[in-house]
Design an enzyme around this catalytic site. Sequence first.
Site, PDB file in Angstrom:
ATOM      1  N   ILE A   1       6.767   0.584  -8.396  1.00  0.00           N
ATOM      2  CA  ILE A   1       7.280   1.339  -7.510  1.00  0.00           C
ATOM      3  C   ILE A   1       5.909   1.964  -6.919  1.00  0.00           C
ATOM      4  O   ILE A   1       4.946   2.223  -7.547  1.00  0.00           O
ATOM      5  CB  ILE A   1       8.017   2.579  -7.981  1.00  0.00           C
ATOM      6  CG1 ILE A   1       8.971   2.171  -8.788  1.00  0.00           C
ATOM      7  CG2 ILE A   1       8.323   3.560  -6.932  1.00  0.00           C
ATOM      8  CD1 ILE A   1      10.396   2.151  -8.463  1.00  0.00           C
TER       9      ILE A   1
ATOM     10  N   SER B   1       6.497 -22.985   0.435  1.00  0.00           N
ATOM     11  CA  SER B   1       6.681 -24.441   0.487  1.00  0.00           C
ATOM     12  C   SER B   1       7.671 -24.907   1.298  1.00  0.00           C
ATOM     13  O   SER B   1       7.917 -26.307   1.428  1.00  0.00           O
ATOM     14  CB  SER B   1       6.638 -24.932  -1.136  1.00  0.00           C
ATOM     15  OG  SER B   1       8.068 -24.506  -1.469  1.00  0.00           O
TER      16      SER B   1
ATOM     17  N   ASP C   1      20.623 -20.197  -1.666  1.00  0.00           N
ATOM     18  CA  ASP C   1      19.156 -20.109  -1.379  1.00  0.00           C
ATOM     19  C   ASP C   1      18.737 -18.980  -2.475  1.00  0.00           C
ATOM     20  O   ASP C   1      19.711 -18.223  -2.968  1.00  0.00           O
ATOM     21  CB  ASP C   1      18.843 -19.360   0.047  1.00  0.00           C
ATOM     22  CG  ASP C   1      17.569 -19.406   0.426  1.00  0.00           C
ATOM     23  OD1 ASP C   1      16.814 -20.265  -0.242  1.00  0.00           O
ATOM     24  OD2 ASP C   1      16.965 -18.891   1.263  1.00  0.00           O
ATOM     25  N   GLU C   2      17.549 -19.170  -2.921  1.00  0.00           N
ATOM     26  CA  GLU C   2      16.958 -18.339  -3.988  1.00  0.00           C
ATOM     27  C   GLU C   2      17.701 -18.278  -5.042  1.00  0.00           C
ATOM     28  O   GLU C   2      18.064 -17.195  -5.859  1.00  0.00           O
ATOM     29  CB  GLU C   2      16.573 -16.832  -3.178  1.00  0.00           C
ATOM     30  CG  GLU C   2      15.741 -16.783  -1.998  1.00  0.00           C
ATOM     31  CD  GLU C   2      14.432 -16.986  -2.121  1.00  0.00           C
ATOM     32  OE1 GLU C   2      13.881 -17.494  -3.469  1.00  0.00           O
ATOM     33  OE2 GLU C   2      13.565 -16.673  -1.260  1.00  0.00           O
TER      34      GLU C   2
ATOM     35  N   MET D   1       6.578 -20.277  -3.526  1.00  0.00           N
ATOM     36  CA  MET D   1       6.707 -19.638  -2.360  1.00  0.00           C
ATOM     37  C   MET D   1       5.788 -20.161  -1.272  1.00  0.00           C
ATOM     38  O   MET D   1       4.787 -20.734  -1.382  1.00  0.00           O
ATOM     39  CB  MET D   1       6.262 -18.145  -2.240  1.00  0.00           C
ATOM     40  CG  MET D   1       7.375 -17.269  -3.080  1.00  0.00           C
ATOM     41  SD  MET D   1       6.616 -15.780  -3.381  1.00  0.00           S
ATOM     42  CE  MET D   1       7.126 -14.958  -1.437  1.00  0.00           C
TER      43      MET D   1
END
Length: 192
Positions: free
Chosen positions: A174, A20, A89-90, A18
């Site tokens: 949660i 980058s 993406d992702e 993450m």
Amino acid sequence: MYSHYIDVGRLEMICGPMFSGKSEELIRRLKRTILAGMPTIIFTPKIDNRYLENHICSHDGKQLEAVPISHIEEVLEHVTDETKVIGIDEVQFLDGEIVSVIMKLVNEGKRVICAGLDKDFKAESFGQMPELLALADDVTKLTAICMKCGRPANFTQRLIGGQPASYNDPLILIGASESYEARCRLCYKIDK
Ligand SMILES: [Zn+2]
């Protein structure tokens, strides 16, 4: 222009932790294909609704319109014979037969560009990413900057209530305050 070009499929992977700049690099490549008039379509996982749905965004606020999907198979409903370039993406968050769908598109002559995390918060390879990285024609592995010490960072540190998450913490918590940082190998912490 590109119509004289013989379509040879190609898989490009953009990976790293993450922060980058993976989405930013994906957006940069896709903006160029759009400027060249190449029919381009962009997909983003439905669960990734940070900032805006129907867009892919980089942390610096650049954005492009994208089709939100849950399963990789949904890509096939949107891609046509005319489509030249497909951006995802992702990609690590998508369900389904990611490798076989993407390789089918590549073998049909499409240029497929995927961005995704190569490692999860446990520092283990993420889902079907290793196979995609092996099959890719081109791999760009980006580094972030360690948010603790400033060294190049290859790891995504998961924090729960400000403390490093444990190996066995559930993926979905949660009510807990959860955050992520880019970290180097020295500063990355996991409790097994
Ligand atoms: Zn560090």
